[in-house]
Design an enzyme around this catalytic site. Structure first.
Site, PDB file in Angstrom:
ATOM      1  N   CYS A 150       0.827  -1.217   0.000  1.00 43.70           N
ATOM      2  CA  CYS A 150       0.000   0.000   0.000  1.00 43.70           C
ATOM      3  C   CYS A 150       0.860   1.266   0.000  1.00 43.70           C
ATOM      4  CB  CYS A 150      -0.951  -0.021   1.185  1.00 43.70           C
ATOM      5  SG  CYS A 150      -0.159  -0.380   2.766  1.00 43.70           S
TER       6      CYS A 150
HETATM    7  N1  LIG Z   1      -4.487  -4.660   4.968  1.00 43.69           N
HETATM    8  C1  LIG Z   1      -3.939  -3.929   4.017  1.00 43.69           C
HETATM    9  O1  LIG Z   1      -4.141  -2.695   3.927  1.00 43.69           O
HETATM   10  C2  LIG Z   1      -3.051  -4.565   3.025  1.00 43.69           C
HETATM   11  C3  LIG Z   1      -2.768  -5.916   3.021  1.00 43.69           C
HETATM   12  N2  LIG Z   1      -1.950  -6.431   2.072  1.00 43.69           N
HETATM   13  C4  LIG Z   1      -1.580  -7.831   2.083  1.00 43.69           C
HETATM   14  O2  LIG Z   1      -2.705  -8.694   1.950  1.00 43.69           O
HETATM   15  C5  LIG Z   1      -2.450  -9.897   2.658  1.00 43.69           C
HETATM   16  C6  LIG Z   1      -3.597 -10.119   3.645  1.00 43.69           C
HETATM   17  O3  LIG Z   1      -3.576  -9.043   4.572  1.00 43.69           O
HETATM   18  P1  LIG Z   1      -4.804  -8.711   5.512  1.00 43.69           P
HETATM   19  O4  LIG Z   1      -6.072  -9.052   4.848  1.00 43.69           O
HETATM   20  O5  LIG Z   1      -4.583  -7.324   5.961  1.00 43.69           O
HETATM   21  O6  LIG Z   1      -4.544  -9.728   6.712  1.00 43.69           O
HETATM   22  P2  LIG Z   1      -5.620 -10.365   7.715  1.00 43.69           P
HETATM   23  O7  LIG Z   1      -4.854 -10.781   8.905  1.00 43.69           O
HETATM   24  O8  LIG Z   1      -6.757  -9.437   7.874  1.00 43.69           O
HETATM   25  O9  LIG Z   1      -6.133 -11.664   6.937  1.00 43.69           O
HETATM   26  C7  LIG Z   1      -5.297 -12.761   6.703  1.00 43.69           C
HETATM   27  C8  LIG Z   1      -6.080 -13.855   5.999  1.00 43.69           C
HETATM   28  O10 LIG Z   1      -5.203 -14.954   5.718  1.00 43.69           O
HETATM   29  C9  LIG Z   1      -5.712 -16.139   6.332  1.00 43.69           C
HETATM   30  N3  LIG Z   1      -4.573 -16.923   6.812  1.00 43.69           N
HETATM   31  C10 LIG Z   1      -3.782 -16.672   7.885  1.00 43.69           C
HETATM   32  N4  LIG Z   1      -2.798 -17.578   7.978  1.00 43.69           N
HETATM   33  C11 LIG Z   1      -2.972 -18.444   6.933  1.00 43.69           C
HETATM   34  C12 LIG Z   1      -2.309 -19.599   6.501  1.00 43.69           C
HETATM   35  N5  LIG Z   1      -1.242 -20.077   7.145  1.00 43.69           N
HETATM   36  N6  LIG Z   1      -2.769 -20.234   5.396  1.00 43.69           N
HETATM   37  C13 LIG Z   1      -3.852 -19.783   4.738  1.00 43.69           C
HETATM   38  N7  LIG Z   1      -4.543 -18.677   5.123  1.00 43.69           N
HETATM   39  C14 LIG Z   1      -4.096 -18.015   6.194  1.00 43.69           C
HETATM   40  C15 LIG Z   1      -6.610 -15.676   7.444  1.00 43.69           C
HETATM   41  O11 LIG Z   1      -7.568 -16.686   7.682  1.00 43.69           O
HETATM   42  P3  LIG Z   1      -8.333 -16.873   9.117  1.00 43.69           P
HETATM   43  O12 LIG Z   1      -8.886 -15.526   9.478  1.00 43.69           O
HETATM   44  O13 LIG Z   1      -9.411 -17.837   8.773  1.00 43.69           O
HETATM   45  O14 LIG Z   1      -7.329 -17.397  10.078  1.00 43.69           O
HETATM   46  C16 LIG Z   1      -7.217 -14.417   6.836  1.00 43.69           C
HETATM   47  O15 LIG Z   1      -8.266 -14.749   5.971  1.00 43.69           O
HETATM   48  C17 LIG Z   1      -1.103  -9.733   3.367  1.00 43.69           C
HETATM   49  O16 LIG Z   1      -0.082 -10.324   2.631  1.00 43.69           O
HETATM   50  C18 LIG Z   1      -0.961  -8.228   3.414  1.00 43.69           C
HETATM   51  O17 LIG Z   1       0.334  -7.832   3.510  1.00 43.69           O
HETATM   52  C19 LIG Z   1      -1.427  -5.654   1.079  1.00 43.69           C
HETATM   53  C20 LIG Z   1      -1.654  -4.322   1.039  1.00 43.69           C
HETATM   54  C21 LIG Z   1      -2.465  -3.655   2.029  1.00 43.69           C
HETATM   55  C1  LIG Z   2      -0.555  -0.204   9.592  1.00 40.10           C
HETATM   56  C2  LIG Z   2       0.398  -1.221   9.040  1.00 40.10           C
HETATM   57  O1  LIG Z   2       1.001  -1.978   9.783  1.00 40.10           O
HETATM   58  N1  LIG Z   2       0.542  -1.246   7.728  1.00 40.10           N
HETATM   59  C3  LIG Z   2       1.385  -2.183   7.067  1.00 40.10           C
HETATM   60  C4  LIG Z   2       1.194  -2.058   5.573  1.00 40.10           C
HETATM   61  C5  LIG Z   2       0.653  -3.302   4.998  1.00 40.10           C
HETATM   62  C6  LIG Z   2       0.587  -3.305   3.498  1.00 40.10           C
HETATM   63  O2  LIG Z   2      -0.128  -2.667   2.867  1.00 40.10           O
HETATM   64  O3  LIG Z   2       1.358  -3.935   2.795  1.00 40.10           O
HETATM   65  P1  LIG Z   2       1.888  -5.407   2.785  1.00 40.10           P
HETATM   66  O4  LIG Z   2       1.092  -6.141   1.786  1.00 40.10           O
HETATM   67  O5  LIG Z   2       3.282  -5.318   2.357  1.00 40.10           O
HETATM   68  O6  LIG Z   2       1.726  -5.925   4.168  1.00 40.10           O
HETATM   69  C7  LIG Z   2       2.854  -1.930   7.381  1.00 40.10           C
HETATM   70  O7  LIG Z   2       3.259  -0.813   7.588  1.00 40.10           O
HETATM   71  O8  LIG Z   2       3.608  -2.900   7.290  1.00 40.10           O
END
Ligand SMILES: NC(=O)C1=CN([C@@H]2O[C@H](COP(=O)(O)OP(=O)(O)OC[C@H]3O[C@@H](n4cnc5c(N)ncnc54)[C@H](OP(=O)(O)O)[C@@H]3O)[C@@H](O)[C@H]2O)C=CC1
Ligand SMILES: CC(=O)N[C@@H](CCC(=O)OP(=O)(O)O)C(=O)O
Length: 346
Positions: A150
């Site tokens: 992000c």
């Molecule tokens: N949040 C954000 O703003 C951003 C997130 N991302 C990326 O997106 C991805 C998901 O992030 P986010 O949604 O925030 O994280 P969350 O913690 O909200 O969600 C993680 C998800 O992955 C599942 N999970 C956890 N461990 C495992 C595993 N070992 N095998 C399979 N599934 C698993 C969880 O399932 P359950 O709940 O059922 O345990 C849950 O559905 C990350 O790589 C993150 O860096 C990228 C950019 C921005």
């Molecule tokens: C608030 C907060 O902790 N933010 C995350 C950004 C996560 C994200 O967007 O990116 P990834 O897919 O690389 O995790 C951080 O700074 O690491």
């Protein structure tokens, strides 16, 4: 015929956001939804805002479920923690489009990956930031896509026109604010309401934030040399949003007019990037829930610096919106399908 998609990590924030967008996408049919600890739960109990999917049960994240078991998926979105995507993707067919919202395949340099993520490098996939020069060509027809982090989305879009036009020194200083959803939904003590509310907390200071090498990777080719990036993140008490204050030393002779012209040229035809009228500043509220990037750039003559400020929603353009936009390009669909530049305010 509708494209059939599966979402792994559907119980998390990124998975929930991609489903919110896909529910409004006219070319998509939603197939399997998977989780980990929440497998077996109703999606309605975990993501109650996704009303049309409330009766769906989360399945386990297995290659068989993600392949489609008799009703194949055309696209699989992976919204899994870092380090989990590569093994899952390796078990999916090469004809399936896999869109990874995690970091596993973003970095080109294995040494950077090792230093910032501390695991074996799983290889590099086409990068899901279409607005970068050459970005759309890299995504057209792709079967594997790495969605950017992000912060790198917000920062790269704020600064690349200055480097592309040869206006900035190869050093950038970035201070960004982020909402708490960027850290995911898993319970962490530093994200408790009593820790976050009423305060702003810096983190990842001093070159250790894992998004730093991704920013360097995006900006350096445009500068024609390595751009050094000093990046500081600040956690602020809001659920969504990123405001990135980016600055770089202006090269001698740079004028405010030349700077503005470079940004107008770079973004004249971009559907999601809005260069604001002069004097108006980006805010996170204006892009809440939208795939828009709001941007402003000025020249500070006293400090001889370029200041570029961008606002995105970390979950939308910063993750799930960027993922859907990239999917559309890869599949040859209109790029804006299922996406909006209209925010929610106040
Ligand atoms: N949040 C954000 O703003 C951003 C997130 N991302 C990326 O997106 C991805 C998901 O992030 P986010 O949604 O925030 O994280 P969350 O913690 O909200 O969600 C993680 C998800 O992955 C599942 N999970 C956890 N461990 C495992 C595993 N070992 N095998 C399979 N599934 C698993 C969880 O399932 P359950 O709940 O059922 O345990 C849950 O559905 C990350 O790589 C993150 O860096 C990228 C950019 C921005
Ligand atoms: C608030 C907060 O902790 N933010 C995350 C950004 C996560 C994200 O967007 O990116 P990834 O897919 O690389 O995790 C951080 O700074 O690491």
């Amino acid at each position: 015929m509708a494209v059939r998609v599966a979402v792994a990590g559907a119980s998390g924030y990124a998975g929930g956001e991609v489903l919110r967008l896909l529910l409004s996408h006219p070319g998509v049919e939603i197939g399997a939804l998977t989780g980990n600890s929440n497998a077996g739960q109703l999606l309605g109990s975990l993501q109650p805002h996704l009303v049309p999917l409330a009766g769906r049960t989360l399945e386990a994240t297995t290659p068989e479920v993600l392949a489609g078991q008799g009703r194949p998926h055309d696209v699989v979105f992976l919204a899994l923690p870092h380090g989990q995507s590569a093994a899952v993707a390796a078990q999916l067919g090469e004809d399936v489009l896999v869109v990874d919202m995690g970091a596993d395949h973003r970095l080109k340099d294995a040494a950077d990956w090792d230093r910032f993520y501390g695991a074996p490098h799983a290889g590099t996939w086409p990068y899901g930031l279409p607005e970068l020069p050459g970005g759309r060509a890299a995504l057209a027809g792709a079967k594997r896509i790495a969605v950017p982090g992000c912060f790198p989305t917000a920062v790269s879009l704020a600064l690349f026109p200055a480097y592309q036009a040869g206006l900035a020194e190869p050093e950038a200083v970035i201070v960004a604010a982020t909402g708490t959803s960027g850290a995911g939904k898993a319970l962490k003590p530093h994200l408790l309401g009593s820790e976050v509310m009423g305060t702003v907390t810096p983190y990842g200071v001093g070159g250790v934030h894992r998004h730093t090498p991704e920013m360097v990777q995006n900006l350096s080719p445009l500068a024609g040399q390595r751009v050094s990036v000093s990046f500081t993140a600040n956690l602020v008490p809001m659920p969504r949003g990123i405001l990135a204050n980016c600055s770089a030393k202006a090269l001698p002779g740079v004028t405010a007019e030349a700077l503005r012209a470079a940004y107008e040229k770079a973004y004249a035809d971009e559907p999601f990037v809005r260069l604001l009228p002069e004097g108006q500043w980006p805010t996170t509220q204006s892009v809440y829930g939208s795939n828009a990037v709001h941007l402003q750039v000025v020249h500070d003559p006293s400090a001889q610096r370029i200041i570029a400020i961008s606002a995105i929603d970390n979950l939308t353009k910063g993750t799930a919106g960027g993922a859907v936009q990239s999917m559309n390009i890869a599949l040859g669909l209109p790029e804006e399908l299922g996406l909006s530049t209209i925010g929610v305010a106040p």
